[in-house]
Design an enzyme around this catalytic site. Structure first.
Site, PDB file in Angstrom:
ATOM      1  N   LYS A 106      34.244  46.946  36.229  1.00 19.63           N
ATOM      2  CA  LYS A 106      34.134  45.540  36.616  1.00 19.63           C
ATOM      3  C   LYS A 106      35.471  45.076  37.178  1.00 19.63           C
ATOM      4  CE  LYS A 106      34.214  41.992  33.653  1.00 19.63           C
ATOM      5  NZ  LYS A 106      35.265  41.190  34.285  1.00 19.63           N
ATOM      6  N   GLN A 144      37.117  34.733  22.846  1.00 23.43           N
ATOM      7  CA  GLN A 144      36.712  35.060  21.472  1.00 23.43           C
ATOM      8  C   GLN A 144      36.143  36.475  21.444  1.00 23.43           C
ATOM      9  OE1 GLN A 144      35.162  30.878  19.814  1.00 23.43           O
ATOM     10  NE2 GLN A 144      33.895  31.616  21.497  1.00 23.43           N
ATOM     11  N   LYS A 150      31.348  35.793  39.770  1.00 27.87           N
ATOM     12  CA  LYS A 150      30.773  34.565  39.180  1.00 27.87           C
ATOM     13  C   LYS A 150      30.408  33.541  40.248  1.00 27.87           C
ATOM     14  CE  LYS A 150      32.820  34.906  34.564  1.00 27.87           C
ATOM     15  NZ  LYS A 150      33.701  36.092  34.722  1.00 27.87           N
ATOM     16  N   ASP A 160      27.823  28.494  43.706  1.00 28.72           N
ATOM     17  CA  ASP A 160      27.718  27.421  44.697  1.00 28.72           C
ATOM     18  C   ASP A 160      26.316  27.413  45.310  1.00 28.72           C
ATOM     19  OD1 ASP A 160      28.513  25.367  46.527  1.00 28.72           O
ATOM     20  OD2 ASP A 160      30.538  26.188  46.560  1.00 28.72           O
TER      21      ASP A 160
HETATM   22  P1  BMP Z   1      39.235  40.953  27.985  1.00 28.35           P
HETATM   23  O1  BMP Z   1      38.465  42.101  27.306  1.00 28.35           O
HETATM   24  O2  BMP Z   1      40.608  41.350  28.418  1.00 28.35           O
HETATM   25  O3  BMP Z   1      39.220  39.680  27.178  1.00 28.35           O
HETATM   26  O4  BMP Z   1      38.492  40.644  29.373  1.00 28.35           O
HETATM   27  C1  BMP Z   1      37.167  40.197  29.441  1.00 28.35           C
HETATM   28  C2  BMP Z   1      36.681  40.207  30.862  1.00 28.35           C
HETATM   29  O5  BMP Z   1      35.329  39.752  30.884  1.00 28.35           O
HETATM   30  C3  BMP Z   1      37.447  39.303  31.818  1.00 28.35           C
HETATM   31  O6  BMP Z   1      37.497  39.946  33.084  1.00 28.35           O
HETATM   32  C4  BMP Z   1      36.603  38.044  31.905  1.00 28.35           C
HETATM   33  O7  BMP Z   1      36.696  37.440  33.188  1.00 28.35           O
HETATM   34  C5  BMP Z   1      35.197  38.572  31.670  1.00 28.35           C
HETATM   35  N1  BMP Z   1      34.287  37.633  30.969  1.00 28.35           N
HETATM   36  C6  BMP Z   1      34.552  37.162  29.692  1.00 28.35           C
HETATM   37  O8  BMP Z   1      35.576  37.510  29.089  1.00 28.35           O
HETATM   38  N2  BMP Z   1      33.656  36.315  29.090  1.00 28.35           N
HETATM   39  C7  BMP Z   1      32.506  35.889  29.684  1.00 28.35           C
HETATM   40  O9  BMP Z   1      31.741  35.154  29.085  1.00 28.35           O
HETATM   41  C8  BMP Z   1      32.243  36.370  30.990  1.00 28.35           C
HETATM   42  C9  BMP Z   1      33.132  37.246  31.611  1.00 28.35           C
HETATM   43  O10 BMP Z   1      32.845  37.704  32.817  1.00 28.35           O
END
Ligand code: BMP
Length: 258
Positions: free
Chosen positions: A60, A210, A93, A96
């Site tokens: 991703k 979280q 994401k 629009d």
């Molecule tokens: P991390 O594991 O470092 O917290 O990253 C989570 C990733 O998932 C980030 O790229 C964030 O944009 C994405 N993300 C998220 O954390 N929560 C959501 O609800 C939706 C997401 O796309």
């Protein structure tokens, strides 16, 4: 939430080529781990993807945070996705009106529809956002997942919003193959549930993120795949970390199938 069908059986049920490919990869490579490769340089992204590729079913990206973006980088990423058999998922994401989203998807600097097998969209604009993506995505056999829930504190994606998002996905099941969510939302085995906000121990960051553990996301909440960013990319040994997440998430999945 006992899921009786395994990934291979779910692959066979899917008619959408991206869903079919993703479930097939998950079964064949024995991984329901998606790497969120949130680095800002092409070299760092390619370096970590190459090392971790055997342990993941998808990469991703947040392509708009990459400082030295260029299409040669994209060619290399596409090559890795073919060589190591994983899906490219751009976390754009989209949110629009359909017409704008169509241009954001197919044009600009990033030409997302030309390389991303999968993208995601918010449902807040209504299903015009999906129609805008479909206008180009359907002809290229691309797919989309809808953001039905979020991991961040205080987010508004719950209750009626989530229920309407699920309905929208069902109405566009020729392009929408699943959800970004915190728990299983639909029993239809063709839809994939992907859960971000995953680390080896529960907790949060200082900006509202979280975290759940892989076991909780999959065994308790019934999700199919975990999305992990900093738990891997900020680990001093990202390969070992990726192997741990892969093993934990796949073992959790195995407890859910017959
Ligand atoms: P991390 O594991 O470092 O917290 O990253 C989570 C990733 O998932 C980030 O790229 C964030 O944009 C994405 N993300 C998220 O954390 N929560 C959501 O609800 C939706 C997401 O796309």
């Amino acid at each position: 939430s006992q899921q009786t069908l395994n990934f291979q059986q779910r692959a066979e049920l899917c008619s959408h080529p991206v869903a079919k490919r993703l479930f097939t990869i998950m079964a064949k490579k024995q991984t329901n781990l998606i790497l969120s490769v949130d680095f800002t340089s092409c070299a760092k992204i390619l370096e970590i993807v190459e090392k971790i590729a055997p342990y993941i079913c998808a990469v991703k990206t947040h392509i708009d945070i990459v400082l030295d973006f260029n299409m040669n980088f994209i060619s290399q990423l596409v090559k890795l996705s073919e060589e190591f058999n994983f899906i490219l998922f751009e976390d754009r994401k989209f949110s629009d009106i359909g017409s704008t989203v169509f241009h954001q998807y197919t044009g600009g600097v990033y030409l997302i529809s030309s390389w991303a097998h999968l993208v995601n969209a918010h449902s807040v604009p209504g299903d015009g956002v999906i129609k805008g993506l479909k206008k180009s995505g359907m002809t290229d056999s691309r797919a989309c997942v809808l953001i039905a829930e979020m991991s961040s504190a205080g987010n508004l994606a719950e209750g009626e919003y989530t229920r309407s998002t699920i309905k929208m996905a069902e109405e566009h099941s020729d392009f929408v193959i699943g959800f970004i969510c915190q728990k299983k939302l639909l029993s239809d085995p063709k839809f994939i549930h992907m859960t971000p906000g995953v680390k080896m121990s529960a907790g949060k960051d200082d900006l509202g993120q979280q975290y759940l553990t892989p076991e909780k996301a999959i065994c308790v909440h019934g999700s199919d795949a975990i999305i992990v960013g900093r738990g891997i990319i900020e680990d001093p040994d990202p390969v070992a970390a990726a192997k741990n997440f892969q093993a934990a998430a796949y073992a959790a999945y195995e407890t859910q199938v017959e």
